[in-house]
Design an enzyme around this catalytic site. Sequence first.
Site, PDB file in Angstrom:
ATOM      1  CG  ASP A 101     -11.168  10.986  -6.046  1.00 28.89           C
ATOM      2  OD1 ASP A 101     -12.311  10.968  -6.700  1.00 28.89           O
ATOM      3  OD2 ASP A 101     -10.928  10.035  -5.515  1.00 28.89           O
ATOM      4  CG  MET A 129      -8.919  10.508   5.234  1.00 28.54           C
ATOM      5  SD  MET A 129     -10.630  10.029   4.864  1.00 28.54           S
ATOM      6  CE  MET A 129     -10.402   8.182   4.838  1.00 28.54           C
ATOM      7  CE  LYS A 186     -16.939  21.021 -10.022  1.00 28.05           C
ATOM      8  NZ  LYS A 186     -16.409  21.117 -11.506  1.00 28.05           N
TER       9      LYS A 186
HETATM   10  N1  SAH Z   1      -6.830   6.322  -1.595  1.00 30.83           N
HETATM   11  C1  SAH Z   1      -6.059   7.184  -0.957  1.00 30.83           C
HETATM   12  C2  SAH Z   1      -6.441   7.502   0.490  1.00 30.83           C
HETATM   13  C3  SAH Z   1      -7.676   8.297   0.334  1.00 30.83           C
HETATM   14  S1  SAH Z   1      -7.876   8.859   1.987  1.00 30.83           S
HETATM   15  C4  SAH Z   1      -4.422   6.594  -0.766  1.00 30.83           C
HETATM   16  O1  SAH Z   1      -4.250   5.250  -1.211  1.00 30.83           O
HETATM   17  O2  SAH Z   1      -3.685   7.054  -0.538  1.00 30.83           O
HETATM   18  C5  SAH Z   1      -7.614  10.586   2.072  1.00 30.83           C
HETATM   19  C6  SAH Z   1      -6.250  10.538   2.962  1.00 30.83           C
HETATM   20  O3  SAH Z   1      -5.296   9.989   2.358  1.00 30.83           O
HETATM   21  C7  SAH Z   1      -5.781  11.943   3.059  1.00 30.83           C
HETATM   22  O4  SAH Z   1      -6.889  12.527   4.352  1.00 30.83           O
HETATM   23  C8  SAH Z   1      -4.422  11.962   4.034  1.00 30.83           C
HETATM   24  O5  SAH Z   1      -4.660  11.129   5.086  1.00 30.83           O
HETATM   25  C9  SAH Z   1      -3.939  10.568   2.823  1.00 30.83           C
HETATM   26  N2  SAH Z   1      -3.253  11.422   2.035  1.00 30.83           N
HETATM   27  C10 SAH Z   1      -3.682  11.248   0.552  1.00 30.83           C
HETATM   28  N3  SAH Z   1      -2.384  11.756  -0.086  1.00 30.83           N
HETATM   29  C11 SAH Z   1      -1.813  12.191   0.646  1.00 30.83           C
HETATM   30  C12 SAH Z   1      -0.471  12.961   0.627  1.00 30.83           C
HETATM   31  N4  SAH Z   1      -0.089  13.539  -0.681  1.00 30.83           N
HETATM   32  N5  SAH Z   1       0.101  13.646   1.642  1.00 30.83           N
HETATM   33  C13 SAH Z   1      -0.419  13.046   2.831  1.00 30.83           C
HETATM   34  N6  SAH Z   1      -1.626  12.352   3.095  1.00 30.83           N
HETATM   35  C14 SAH Z   1      -2.166  11.967   2.027  1.00 30.83           C
END
Ligand code: SAH
Length: 480
Positions: free
Chosen positions: A248, A383, A270
């Site tokens: 992703d 998000m 992408k």
């Molecule tokens: N599966 C992922 C979440 C995917 S949804 C997980 O478990 O983390 C995508 C959202 O995750 C982003 O919009 C943000 O809100 C959050 N996110 C993912 N990585 C992040 C990071 N390094 N810092 C802050 N927020 C993050």
Amino acid sequence: MSLLPLFADLSGRTVLVLGGGTVAERKIALLLGYGVKVVIHAPLLSPQLERWRSEKRIDYRDGAFQEAWLNSMWLIVAASSDPAFNRYLAKLAGERRVFINVVDDAVLSTFHFPAIVDRSPLIVAISSGGTAPMLARMVRERLESMLDESWGMMAELCSGLRRSIRDRFPDLHARRSFYELLLHGPVAMLVRKKRIGDARRAAVKLLHADGFTQNGSVVLVGAGPGDPGLLTLRALRAMNEADVILHDRLVSSEVLDLARRDAERIDVGKRVGGHQITQERIHALILDLVTSGKKVIRLKGGDPFVFGRGGEELEFLRAHNICYEVVPGITAAIACAAYAGVPLTHRDHSRSVHFITAHCRDSLDTLDWPALARERQTLAVYMGVAEIKTLQTRLLEHGRAADTPFAVVENGSRSQQRVVTGRLDELATCTQAYALRSPALLILGEVASLAPRLSWFGQAPLTGAELQSSRSSNDCARAA
Ligand code: SAH
């Protein structure tokens, strides 16, 4: 010095250890682990050695040292702190043709203890010939992380089939190809899933199959929030075996760098011609790759089951009878909280934590706002940047206090991490003023007040109060 590596069967055999300190203790722990009968002689025993002695796990020789003890020993370990005594022991051992290890003395020793990676019955022993034990230890660490625990079980499975494999493939080349398949294909996957009976049956079936064509497999892997140090060992091992990695947008380049160099990397996050690659397209791609025998890693940011659509992909794999494994990852809420110094359920402040997504207006409409607006609980909002104003309004409308603290963590755990803290009623203003962008995670609740005090990673948190004061000084300047 040129050392011949040997693996010795010492179970039930006697080894004499001279010395009663922590060094002797470490060697004895190792020897006991391999079923050795340990005889010890020392003026004084460490508390642990005393315990082993009273439990009769080791045999203590009292009184003055006697040369004759050496006659009934298979090995000697000299771990005393007296160099003259160690030298004397080395001489006695040499005269009797008994191998001796003099701790920390490569020259006096006639055998060395290697650094060990134990996946019994598979054992890797590493030696630097006494020149640089630290180097041997570093190699060991590398191998420890590379070799899955299942290798031991795999070795046992192979030992049961060894004869049949040899009979079926008398040609060495064909035999090697078979082992390749066994060790890297679905049989190994079944072993990792601890389904040993199924693994054995699959191996036998493979042994009698006409050809070697085999479907590939998929490992759905959580890549964590970005810092490659937060990958799990299992994730790293899977990435080292991959033929293809479908990842992703959220997966950091530092994480991708750790994957097998030859693995093909496909960015399915992408946008192509302004459109995100659809889930259906990703499914079709996986099916194609697996049918052509590829080992596919489906690498997702954070954890694949937390707002990651991992479930949908598994349903697809199951429907198409494709073998899969799932490796969890550290989800953004957990990682961002840790890297911003926000204990999500600090017992003085919060009794629960809710993971929610504020992906779009529709997803916001389905949330239980009265429940979310209650105090003394933590909300971790994924998000949420685009919908932050709506979020703020709804929470305030449903009674969450205006001064409830928040922390927004942008690029959590990465070198560009920024943390902004403030009060709920200034959430949208702060997000806008500091131009916070995705990926960002909102932590809302009393616990967020701890961020300024407990933060430790990257820059100190930016605050809503700073914003206010710079605004008012601008206003003053303007007024003046
Ligand atoms: N599966 C992922 C979440 C995917 S949804 C997980 O478990 O983390 C995508 C959202 O995750 C982003 O919009 C943000 O809100 C959050 N996110 C993912 N990585 C992040 C990071 N390094 N810092 C802050 N927020 C993050």
